[in-house]
Design an enzyme around this catalytic site. Structure first.
Site, short mmCIF file in Angstrom:
data_model
loop_
_atom_site.label_atom_id
_atom_site.label_comp_id
_atom_site.label_asym_id
_atom_site.label_seq_id
_atom_site.Cartn_x
_atom_site.Cartn_y
_atom_site.Cartn_z
N ASP A 99 2.01 0.92 -8.85
CA ASP A 99 2.48 1.06 -7.48
C ASP A 99 3.39 -0.11 -7.14
O ASP A 99 3.10 -1.26 -7.50
CB ASP A 99 1.25 1.06 -6.54
CG ASP A 99 1.35 2.13 -5.48
OD1 ASP A 99 2.33 2.11 -4.71
OD2 ASP A 99 0.44 2.98 -5.41
N ASP A 207 6.08 2.77 -2.91
CA ASP A 207 5.45 2.96 -1.61
C ASP A 207 6.49 2.99 -0.48
O ASP A 207 7.36 2.10 -0.42
CB ASP A 207 4.50 1.78 -1.39
CG ASP A 207 3.57 1.96 -0.21
OD1 ASP A 207 2.71 2.85 -0.28
OD2 ASP A 207 3.71 1.22 0.79
N GLU A 267 7.86 7.39 -2.62
CA GLU A 267 7.11 8.00 -1.51
C GLU A 267 7.99 7.95 -0.27
O GLU A 267 8.46 6.88 0.13
CB GLU A 267 5.82 7.22 -1.27
CG GLU A 267 4.93 7.94 -0.26
CD GLU A 267 4.00 7.02 0.53
OE1 GLU A 267 2.99 7.50 1.04
OE2 GLU A 267 4.30 5.80 0.65
N HIS A 339 -4.56 9.36 -2.24
CA HIS A 339 -5.53 8.51 -1.55
C HIS A 339 -5.33 8.50 -0.03
O HIS A 339 -6.11 7.86 0.68
CB HIS A 339 -5.41 7.08 -2.10
CG HIS A 339 -4.07 6.49 -1.83
ND1 HIS A 339 -2.92 6.96 -2.44
CD2 HIS A 339 -3.67 5.50 -1.01
CE1 HIS A 339 -1.88 6.29 -1.99
NE2 HIS A 339 -2.30 5.38 -1.11
N ASP A 340 -4.28 9.13 0.46
CA ASP A 340 -4.01 9.18 1.90
C ASP A 340 -4.33 10.54 2.53
O ASP A 340 -4.18 10.69 3.74
CB ASP A 340 -2.53 8.88 2.18
CG ASP A 340 -2.12 7.47 1.80
OD1 ASP A 340 -2.98 6.57 1.85
OD2 ASP A 340 -0.94 7.28 1.45
C1 NOJ Z 1 1.63 4.49 1.84
C2 NOJ Z 1 0.37 4.29 1.06
O1 NOJ Z 1 0.14 5.42 0.27
C3 NOJ Z 1 -0.72 4.01 2.06
O2 NOJ Z 1 -1.99 4.04 1.48
C4 NOJ Z 1 -0.43 2.69 2.72
O3 NOJ Z 1 -1.36 2.48 3.76
C5 NOJ Z 1 0.97 2.67 3.33
N1 NOJ Z 1 1.96 3.25 2.48
C6 NOJ Z 1 1.38 1.26 3.60
O4 NOJ Z 1 1.62 0.59 2.38
#
Ligand code: NOJ
Length: 568
Positions: A99, A207, A267, A339-340
């Site tokens: 990441d 990210d 992302e 994970h989100d």
């Molecule tokens: C996206 C990540 O997937 C998430 O888990 C994170 O809280 C935010 N970006 C901030 O880095």
């Protein structure tokens, strides 16, 4: 296919290290834990392992707040452990993707510590510092330089008492945004990336990489209904004016001329198909693919916490739009989970014990038969579900905790807030991996940092691996199919019956091979003759993959949560 496009027939598996496997008994997963599970991942057949952040971090946002990019947080292990992971993964033909979190650092990163130390520090301009709003005194209500709302509730600005100025943080106040306008920042990031590649990793998941370029005068956003005076700053920091330029520069400075083709995935919340074509067009040298969010926002109204059921017609339309939009140029990433996101089987399928296994296999089938690179999030291959949270105190994630505090303070009904959290909280995805029937599901011998889902007695890797009919073995077959069947990788996509409420049907066609994918997103039988125009011509076509037994004629109506892939 040239070797440069190896990622097109690859499947990526995402590990959230904190919740995957603990080896040292502190209740938090670690790198030696990942090494100890490489055989399992190899059996599943995945090509790439993406690790959520393991760098040194105060863990305000579980490692997405980094204070040293070139060290491993002691809770996860050491650089020596990472070297071992890279070597042992490579020995199994598994690549490692790390990441890359460079929209922001931790407020404890030495760069920020220097930056905040005085207004004339050489690193002051590495972050976004602004004086209080005109006519306001620092710390006064409304003195924030702009009205924009942070992704984790409240304003995007935090006052630094010592210098009397505010710094920008799109996420938590412990995640100050780096100022990518400053070339020194960019060069420091690129140097760090080169260092990791030289260590042997195979790429980066980037990210929120569509937030690195901002409209530099940082205007106020439109007030958000229900949360005004907070405003929506998205137009000023999503896919900003220099985003493409920065990624092309990164490509030149970091990736160009390397012997092996690496994997890069950006992302990008809020990215449109039109933008994604530009980001992923190989000739533009930006990224290989992006994570877009359209399909995981169909059940979200004004606000992440205001949820409705997904309408299958919207889901099909959205995914088809992306399939078609990136068909000629660019490339898709495919995901239900990470994970989100809440667990897909609970969200798009059914976690009713009567249907869970079939629904989890169906979701995997639909996703993996699309064109793009599929991502499997740990536990998805077991059909892991959302967590039965009993009370607000069970939520650990900063986004959930902040939302709860802000909503309750604003007078919202705590029961409604709790219901919203149960559906939308990221904690659903972060409960420990369910390995076996031993204590804490085999995740740790200590006290797990987050509660294990009590359904581990039914849903765990040990029993799934032992059962050829499990979700695990279905995913293993899907991954093998992608490796073996060029039509899965390259076939053109055509959606059938777009307005059918429960049937998801499409074809993939490549060099004389045609695949028909049929999936029933309901517990009731559904006929397919109206949906597939030339169904009779499919009679006798072999079933490449199905999720229910016993087998029935391939053109028979679909049973509840049944999925079939036919080939001719
Ligand atoms: C996206 C990540 O997937 C998430 O888990 C994170 O809280 C935010 N970006 C901030 O880095």
């Amino acid at each position: 296919m040239t070797d440069d496009q190896w990622f097109q027939s690859a499947v990526v598996y995402q590990v959230y290290p904190r919740s995957f496997q603990d080896c040292d008994g502190d209740g938090i997963g670690d790198v030696p834990g990942i090494v100890s599970r490489l055989d399992y991942l190899q059996q599943l057949g995945i090509d790439v392992l993406w690790l959520s952040p393991i760098y040194t971090s105060p863990q305000d946002d579980n490692g997405y707040d980094i204070s040293d990019y070139q060290e491993i947080d002691p809770v996860f292990g050491t650089l020596v452990d990472v070297d071992e992971l890279i070597a042992k993964a490579h020995a199994r033909g598994i690549r490692i993707v790390m990441d890359l979190v460079v929209n922001h650092t931790s407020d404890e990163h030495p760069w920020f510590v220097e930056s905040r130390s005085s207004k004339d520090n050489p690193k002051r301009d590495w972050y976004w510092w602004r004086p209080p709003r005109d006519g306001h005194e620092a710390g006064q209500r409304g003195a924030e330089p702009t009205n924009c709302e942070s992704f984790f509730s409240g304003p995007t600005w935090e006052l630094d008492e010592a210098t009397g100025e505010y710094y920008l943080h799109l996420f938590s106040r412990k995640q100050p945004d780096l100022n990518w306008e400053n070339p020194e920042v960019r060069e420091a990031v690129y140097a760090m990336m080169r260092w990791w590649l030289d260590r042997g990793i195979d790429g980066f998941r980037m990210d929120v990489i569509n937030m690195i370029s901002k409209v530099t005068d940082l205007p106020d956003g439109q007030p958000i209904p229900g949360r005004a005076p907070l405003g929506n700053g998205h137009p000023f920091f999503l896919c900003g004016p220099r985003n493409h330029e920065f990624l092309q520069e990164m490509h030149r400075e970091v990736f160009e001329g390397r012997a092996d083709k690496l994997l890069t995935v950006g992302e990008m919340p809020g990215v449109t198909v039109e933008e994604a074509v530009l980001f992923t067009d190989p000739e533009r040298h930006e990224v290989d693919m992006v994570f877009q969010f359209e399909h995981v926002q169909l059940d979200v109204r004004e606000h992440k916490w205001d949820r409705v059921d997904v309408d299958l017609r919207d889901l099909k339309a959205s995914l088809a739009h992306w399939q078609n939009g990136l068909a000629e140029r660019g490339w898709n990433s495919l995901y239900w989970n990470n994970h989100d996101q809440p667990r897909a089987v609970s969200r798009f399928g059914s976690d009713d014990p009567a249907h869970r296994v079939a629904a989890a296999k169906l979701l995997g089938t639909v996703l993996h038969l699309h064109r793009g690179t599929p991502y499997v999030y740990q536990g998805e291959e077991l059909g892991m579900t959302n967590v039965p949270f009993a009370s607000a105190a069970d939520f650990l994630d900063i986004e959930s905790v902040n939302y709860h505090a802000a909503a309750v303070a604003a007078g919202e009904d705590p029961e409604v807030v709790l219901a919203n959290l149960r559906l939308g909280s990221r904690d659903n995805a972060r409960s420990p991996m369910q390995w076996d029937l031993t204590d804490h599901a085999g995740f740790t011998t200590g006290t797990p940092w987050a509660a294990v889902n009590p359904n581990y007695t039914d849903i765990n890797a040990a029993s799934a691996v032992a059962d050829q009919d499990s979700v695990f073995h279905h995913y293993r077959r899907l991954i093998a199919l992608r490796h073996d069947e060029p039509a899965v990788v390259h076939g053109t996509y055509q959606l059938l019956a777009p307005s059918h409420e429960t049937l998801y049907a499409f074809t993939r066609t490549h060099e004389g091979t045609e695949l028909l994918v049929l999936a029933n997103f309901s517990g009731d039988e559904v006929a397919i003759d109206d949906a597939v125009p030339d169904l009779a011509s499919w009679e006798g076509a072999p079933l490449l993959l199905g999720n229910l037994s016993p087998e029935v004629p391939t053109t028979a109506p679909l049973r509840g949560w049944e999925a079939r892939v036919l080939k001719r």
